[in-house]
Motif scaffolding. Structure first.
Motif, PDB file in Angstrom:
ATOM      1  N   LEU A 111       0.824  -1.207   0.000  1.00  0.00           N
ATOM      2  CA  LEU A 111       0.000   0.000   0.000  1.00  0.00           C
ATOM      3  C   LEU A 111       0.861   1.259   0.000  1.00  0.00           C
ATOM      4  N   ARG A 112       2.006   1.217   0.751  1.00  0.00           N
ATOM      5  CA  ARG A 112       2.896   2.389   0.721  1.00  0.00           C
ATOM      6  C   ARG A 112       3.506   2.561  -0.670  1.00  0.00           C
ATOM      7  N   GLU A 113       3.788   1.451  -1.323  1.00  0.00           N
ATOM      8  CA  GLU A 113       4.322   1.539  -2.676  1.00  0.00           C
ATOM      9  C   GLU A 113       3.279   2.145  -3.613  1.00  0.00           C
ATOM     10  N   LEU A 114       1.985   1.731  -3.441  1.00  0.00           N
ATOM     11  CA  LEU A 114       0.918   2.300  -4.255  1.00  0.00           C
ATOM     12  C   LEU A 114       0.763   3.787  -3.974  1.00  0.00           C
ATOM     13  N   SER A 155       3.077   5.782  -3.029  1.00  0.00           N
ATOM     14  CA  SER A 155       4.220   6.469  -3.638  1.00  0.00           C
ATOM     15  C   SER A 155       4.013   6.635  -5.139  1.00  0.00           C
ATOM     16  N   LEU A 156       3.507   5.565  -5.764  1.00  0.00           N
ATOM     17  CA  LEU A 156       3.286   5.645  -7.203  1.00  0.00           C
ATOM     18  C   LEU A 156       2.223   6.703  -7.545  1.00  0.00           C
ATOM     19  N   ARG A 157       1.236   6.905  -6.642  1.00  0.00           N
ATOM     20  CA  ARG A 157       0.166   7.865  -6.890  1.00  0.00           C
ATOM     21  C   ARG A 157       0.475   9.242  -6.307  1.00  0.00           C
ATOM     22  N   GLY A 158       1.668   9.381  -5.734  1.00  0.00           N
ATOM     23  CA  GLY A 158       2.029  10.674  -5.151  1.00  0.00           C
ATOM     24  C   GLY A 158       1.184  11.040  -3.943  1.00  0.00           C
ATOM     25  N   GLU A 159       0.848  10.034  -3.162  1.00  0.00           N
ATOM     26  CA  GLU A 159      -0.040  10.270  -2.031  1.00  0.00           C
ATOM     27  C   GLU A 159       0.634   9.968  -0.702  1.00  0.00           C
ATOM     28  N   GLU A 160       1.975  10.088  -0.677  1.00  0.00           N
ATOM     29  CA  GLU A 160       2.658   9.858   0.600  1.00  0.00           C
ATOM     30  C   GLU A 160       2.190  10.859   1.655  1.00  0.00           C
ATOM     31  N   GLU A 161       1.958  12.073   1.240  1.00  0.00           N
ATOM     32  CA  GLU A 161       1.405  13.092   2.135  1.00  0.00           C
ATOM     33  C   GLU A 161       0.079  13.572   1.527  1.00  0.00           C
ATOM     34  N   PRO A 162      -1.017  12.893   1.851  1.00  0.00           N
ATOM     35  CA  PRO A 162      -2.292  13.196   1.196  1.00  0.00           C
ATOM     36  C   PRO A 162      -2.800  14.580   1.545  1.00  0.00           C
ATOM     37  N   ALA A 163      -3.438  15.247   0.571  1.00  0.00           N
ATOM     38  CA  ALA A 163      -4.064  16.560   0.775  1.00  0.00           C
ATOM     39  C   ALA A 163      -5.569  16.373   0.842  1.00  0.00           C
ATOM     40  N   LEU A 164      -6.189  17.173   1.714  1.00  0.00           N
ATOM     41  CA  LEU A 164      -7.649  17.094   1.849  1.00  0.00           C
ATOM     42  C   LEU A 164      -8.313  17.844   0.711  1.00  0.00           C
TER      43      LEU A 164
END
Length: 386
Positions: free
Chosen positions: A352-355, A357-366
């Motif tokens: 899931l962390r790899e996914l 990272s691939l989606r650029g969602e390591e630090e999600p924005a609201l």
């Protein structure tokens, strides 16, 4: 000077007896002490009653037409005006005109055989039974024809006889003398209760009623599509009437038992199912157990969001028309809930962390939807206005 009896009643001198009666009836309703206790009204009532007594008597009316007064000098009834309503109420006066007043009798005897009343029984049904229809065996407790007397009410070998009190007419008459003359009132016979006949030897099983209460089993076909509160009518299955009269109808009212999975809205069905997060993201074809059609394949589109509603056309309940015929079926509405895993092992978390990272969602924005924004936009707006 002679009294003006025609003027007192408000009629012309050539008025017919019926016109005189109608005029008096109208005034009596308005002026009688039972209706109008005013002293002036009572005096007026005496006057119109005296006028009616005079003009309804052909001999007295002839004296009036010749210019005389039949109540003067003892003419006609001994002179003077007597109290016309002593001992009589308004009901007695109206009975003289409208009541059962007839020298030839009234309506005659009523039949001992009377129609029975309807009966109601409630039947609990599951949603599956409402959907497919079912035949139920019910035990009902109603009045049925007495087997001993077959509805006659009399012991075997005997029969009803003519009532001695009324002579079979079902009515008795009473003669009363009043200011209107002789009044004959007709009422139901108190001995035979208006039947015109009595039963000297009543049936021991039904006590002369011609019917008894009994429990019996009946088969009730409930059509597909019935709903809570609906009634199915079974003609002639209700209460047998007095004297073995024709039975009324039996109404079976549905009490629908709530279902654990499906909720009903008319002919439509609603249910809520949970799908894995992966199925919502990737899409899938999953089996869905329906109420009527068994397992059906349901397709989940990739990217399905929580709260999505899928509609399976024609997979609901039969539409029952008022005529009892089925007119198509409703739909099945499936409401999707996406299930997010609460526990992940190391490998699952790594993937899931790899996914992310691939989606650029390591630090999600609201984010929020709509022009007005959601909760966070309102909070920001509030801070800006401080």
């Amino acid at each position: 000077m002679a009294r003006d009896y025609y003027g007192t009643l408000g009629v012309q001198r050539d008025a017919t007896p019926e016109e005189i009666k109608r005029a008096y009836r109208k005034l009596a309703r308005k002026l009688h002490p039972d209706v109008n206790p005013d002293a002036e009204a009572q005096q007026r009532f005496r006057e119109v009653t005296t006028a009616y007594e005079v003009l309804s008597d052909p001999k007295r009316r002839q004296i009036v037409d010749l210019g005389g007064d039949p109540l003067d000098n003892g003419a006609g009834n001994g002179g003077g005006m007597r109290d016309p309503f002593a001992g009589f109420g308004l009901g007695d006066i109206m009975d003289a005109f409208f009541g059962a007043t007839s020298g030839a009798g009234g309506r005659g005897p009523r039949s001992r055989v009377q129609p029975g009343s309807d009966a109601l029984i409630r039947l609990s049904m599951t949603l599956e039974e409402c959907a497919t229809g079912v035949t139920k065996e019910l035990t009902v407790d109603t009045a049925v024809v007495c087997e001993l007397c077959h509805g006659s009410g009399a012991e075997e070998g005997t029969s009803a006889t003519v009532c001695d009190t009324c002579g079979g007419r079902g009515e008795v008459q009473a003669v009363q003398r009043s200011f209107l003359g002789q009044v004959v009132t007709t009422r139901p016979c108190p001995v035979c209760r208006g039947l015109g006949e009595v039963i000297p030897n009543p049936c021991q099983q039904c006590a002369g009623d011609g019917r008894v209460r009994s429990r019996r089993n009946i088969s009730v076909p409930m059509p597909a599509g019935v709903a809570d509160g609906m009634r199915v009518r079974l003609a002639g299955q209700g209460e047998v009437g007095p004297g073995g009269g024709p039975a009324g109808d039996l109404y079976v009212e549905v009490e629908e038992i709530p279902h654990e999975v499906f909720e009903r809205d008319g002919a439509d069905l609603h249910c809520t199912v949970r799908i894995p997060m992966t199925a919502a993201a990737l899409g899938a074809k999953v089996p869905l157990h329906t109420l009527v059609d068994g397992d059906q394949e349901m397709e989940i589109e990739p990217g399905t969001q929580p709260g999505t509603e899928l509609v399976l056309t024609g997979r609901g309940l039969p539409r029952l028309r008022s005529s009892g015929r089925v007119d198509g079926r409703g739909d099945l509405h499936v409401h999707l809930e996406v299930e997010v895993p609460t526990r992940l092992d190391a490998r699952q978390a790594e993937l899931l962390r790899e996914l992310a990272s691939l989606r650029g969602e390591e630090e999600p924005a609201l984010s929020h939807n709509g022009k007005g924004g959601g909760l966070f936009s309102r909070l920001r707006s509030g801070r800006n206005h401080r």
